[in-house]
Design a protein around this motif. Structure first.
Motif, PDB file in Angstrom:
ATOM      1  N   LYS A 179       0.823  -1.214   0.000  1.00 43.42           N
ATOM      2  CA  LYS A 179       0.000   0.000   0.000  1.00 43.42           C
ATOM      3  C   LYS A 179       0.854   1.259   0.000  1.00 43.42           C
ATOM      4  O   LYS A 179       0.525   2.251  -0.661  1.00 43.42           O
ATOM      5  CB  LYS A 179      -0.927  -0.014   1.211  1.00 43.42           C
ATOM      6  CG  LYS A 179      -1.924   1.130   1.243  1.00 43.42           C
ATOM      7  CD  LYS A 179      -2.870   1.008   2.438  1.00 43.42           C
ATOM      8  CE  LYS A 179      -3.883   2.149   2.454  1.00 43.42           C
ATOM      9  NZ  LYS A 179      -4.807   2.031   3.622  1.00 43.42           N
ATOM     10  N   THR A 180       1.965   1.227   0.732  1.00 45.90           N
ATOM     11  CA  THR A 180       2.834   2.407   0.782  1.00 45.90           C
ATOM     12  C   THR A 180       3.527   2.669  -0.554  1.00 45.90           C
ATOM     13  O   THR A 180       4.040   3.766  -0.773  1.00 45.90           O
ATOM     14  CB  THR A 180       3.913   2.264   1.877  1.00 45.90           C
ATOM     15  OG1 THR A 180       4.820   1.214   1.519  1.00 45.90           O
ATOM     16  CG2 THR A 180       3.289   1.966   3.229  1.00 45.90           C
ATOM     17  N   CYS A 181       3.539   1.659  -1.429  1.00 50.83           N
ATOM     18  CA  CYS A 181       4.134   1.824  -2.753  1.00 50.83           C
ATOM     19  C   CYS A 181       3.086   2.031  -3.831  1.00 50.83           C
ATOM     20  O   CYS A 181       3.405   2.088  -5.023  1.00 50.83           O
ATOM     21  CB  CYS A 181       4.995   0.597  -3.099  1.00 50.83           C
ATOM     22  SG  CYS A 181       6.431   0.401  -2.033  1.00 50.83           S
ATOM     23  N   GLY A 182       1.807   2.113  -3.409  1.00 54.82           N
ATOM     24  CA  GLY A 182       0.732   2.361  -4.352  1.00 54.82           C
ATOM     25  C   GLY A 182       0.439   1.202  -5.272  1.00 54.82           C
ATOM     26  O   GLY A 182       0.031   1.404  -6.426  1.00 54.82           O
ATOM     27  N   THR A 183       0.645  -0.018  -4.773  1.00 44.58           N
ATOM     28  CA  THR A 183       0.406  -1.185  -5.606  1.00 44.58           C
ATOM     29  C   THR A 183      -0.230  -2.297  -4.782  1.00 44.58           C
ATOM     30  O   THR A 183      -0.451  -2.139  -3.579  1.00 44.58           O
ATOM     31  CB  THR A 183       1.721  -1.663  -6.259  1.00 44.58           C
ATOM     32  OG1 THR A 183       1.436  -2.669  -7.223  1.00 44.58           O
ATOM     33  CG2 THR A 183       2.686  -2.208  -5.219  1.00 44.58           C
ATOM     34  N   ASP A 184      -0.542  -3.421  -5.421  1.00 43.97           N
ATOM     35  CA  ASP A 184      -1.129  -4.554  -4.716  1.00 43.97           C
ATOM     36  C   ASP A 184      -0.036  -5.494  -4.239  1.00 43.97           C
ATOM     37  O   ASP A 184       1.128  -5.393  -4.652  1.00 43.97           O
ATOM     38  CB  ASP A 184      -2.109  -5.301  -5.628  1.00 43.97           C
ATOM     39  CG  ASP A 184      -1.440  -5.816  -6.890  1.00 43.97           C
ATOM     40  OD1 ASP A 184      -0.899  -6.929  -6.876  1.00 43.97           O
ATOM     41  OD2 ASP A 184      -1.422  -5.071  -7.894  1.00 43.97           O
ATOM     42  N   THR A 185      -0.411  -6.430  -3.363  1.00 38.69           N
ATOM     43  CA  THR A 185       0.574  -7.311  -2.740  1.00 38.69           C
ATOM     44  C   THR A 185       1.297  -8.186  -3.751  1.00 38.69           C
ATOM     45  O   THR A 185       2.518  -8.376  -3.663  1.00 38.69           O
ATOM     46  CB  THR A 185      -0.097  -8.196  -1.678  1.00 38.69           C
ATOM     47  OG1 THR A 185      -0.821  -7.373  -0.766  1.00 38.69           O
ATOM     48  CG2 THR A 185       0.937  -8.992  -0.899  1.00 38.69           C
ATOM     49  N   ALA A 186       0.573  -8.720  -4.718  1.00 39.30           N
ATOM     50  CA  ALA A 186       1.205  -9.596  -5.714  1.00 39.30           C
ATOM     51  C   ALA A 186       2.259  -8.835  -6.509  1.00 39.30           C
ATOM     52  O   ALA A 186       3.387  -9.315  -6.701  1.00 39.30           O
ATOM     53  CB  ALA A 186       0.150 -10.183  -6.640  1.00 39.30           C
ATOM     54  N   THR A 187       1.895  -7.639  -6.967  1.00 43.00           N
ATOM     55  CA  THR A 187       2.844  -6.826  -7.730  1.00 43.00           C
ATOM     56  C   THR A 187       4.041  -6.432  -6.870  1.00 43.00           C
ATOM     57  O   THR A 187       5.195  -6.487  -7.315  1.00 43.00           O
ATOM     58  CB  THR A 187       2.151  -5.563  -8.271  1.00 43.00           C
ATOM     59  OG1 THR A 187       1.045  -5.959  -9.091  1.00 43.00           O
ATOM     60  CG2 THR A 187       3.104  -4.715  -9.084  1.00 43.00           C
TER      61      THR A 187
END
Length: 249
Positions: A179-187
């Motif tokens: 979330k802190t990187c603005g993406t989903d867990t898989a990505t």
């Protein structure tokens, strides 16, 4: 009233001297491990990896910048990230200070990420960092050094990280970091942190060492201080750290 054991100065000194014996043994053991790292066989790098840097396109040999040794921190910043990994950022916060000392001791230190160079440069300016940082976007570098993986590898259990094979992706516990990187867990987890060392000799580049996961603890300056603090790392409630410009105060 504190629940921690309270003692006299003499009791503290006795316990401290006992601990000192263990600390000295750990130091000696660390010296032995450093020597064993240096004695590992070298592996020739035959592939022509290309990187984008502030100065333009570069080969792996170019990153040495007239030094004979190269240390690469595999920084988690994937092409689909909106920002660099917050954990990697707390590690990289120390790089500005010692990169100049390494450079004057025949060692170049770089960060390398899969994100496009323009995005790296923007983030680097935001963080106020000046150390060298290259993009390996379009290259096999991250994949070959086990810090970048494909969706297919993730789905079929083909990820080999930290010298072991992982099961197929099942959600994981990295959602907060993602979330802190603005993406989903898989990505997010298709990128991984690591560090690799190389040497340039007679015009040829060799890999000499790589480490991942907890093997990076020694590079995390913040943790070295916390390990000596009264309450240690105090991670019971999960990751508490932020990028240095994100703390509320």
């Amino acid at each position: 009233m504190t629940k921690h054991k309270i003692g006299t100065r003499n009791e503290w000194l006795k316990a401290r001297l006992e601990l000192l014996k263990s600390e000295k043994e750990l130091t000696r053991r660390g010296d032995e491990l450093a020597q064993r790292r240096q004695e590992l066989p070298w592996v020739a790098i035959d592939k022509d990896y290309r990187f984008e840097t502030d100065e333009g396109s570069a080969s792996l040999a170019d990153l040495f910048r007239d030094r004979s040794q190269l240390l690469v921190y595999h920084y988690m910043f994937g092409p689909d990230y909106k920002a660099g990994c917050a954990t990697c950022s707390t590690i990289a916060d120390g790089f500005n200070g010692f990169a100049i000392h390494l450079a004057h001791h025949d060692v170049m230190q770089w960060c390398v990420s899969l994100a496009p160079l323009a995005r790296i440069q923007t983030y680097k300016r935001r963080m106020g960092w000046t150390f060298p940082w290259a993009s390996s976007n379009g290259s096999d570098f991250n994949y070959d050094f086990s810090v970048g993986f494909t969706e297919e590898q993730q789905r079929k259990g083909g990820i080999q990280y930290n010298y072991r094979r992982e099961p197929p992706f099942g959600g994981g516990r990295a959602s907060v970091h993602a979330k802190t990187c603005g993406t989903d867990t898989a990505t997010y987890t298709r990128e991984r942190p690591g560090m690799s060392a190389f040497v340039l000799e007679d015009g040829a580049v060799y890999q000499t060492y790589s480490t991942f996961a907890r093997g990076l603890d020694g590079l995390w300056g913040m943790f070295q201080w916390l390990d000596r603090a009264p309450k240690g790392r105090n991670e019971a409630d999960g990751p508490w750290w932020r990028r240095h410009d994100e703390y509320e105060d």
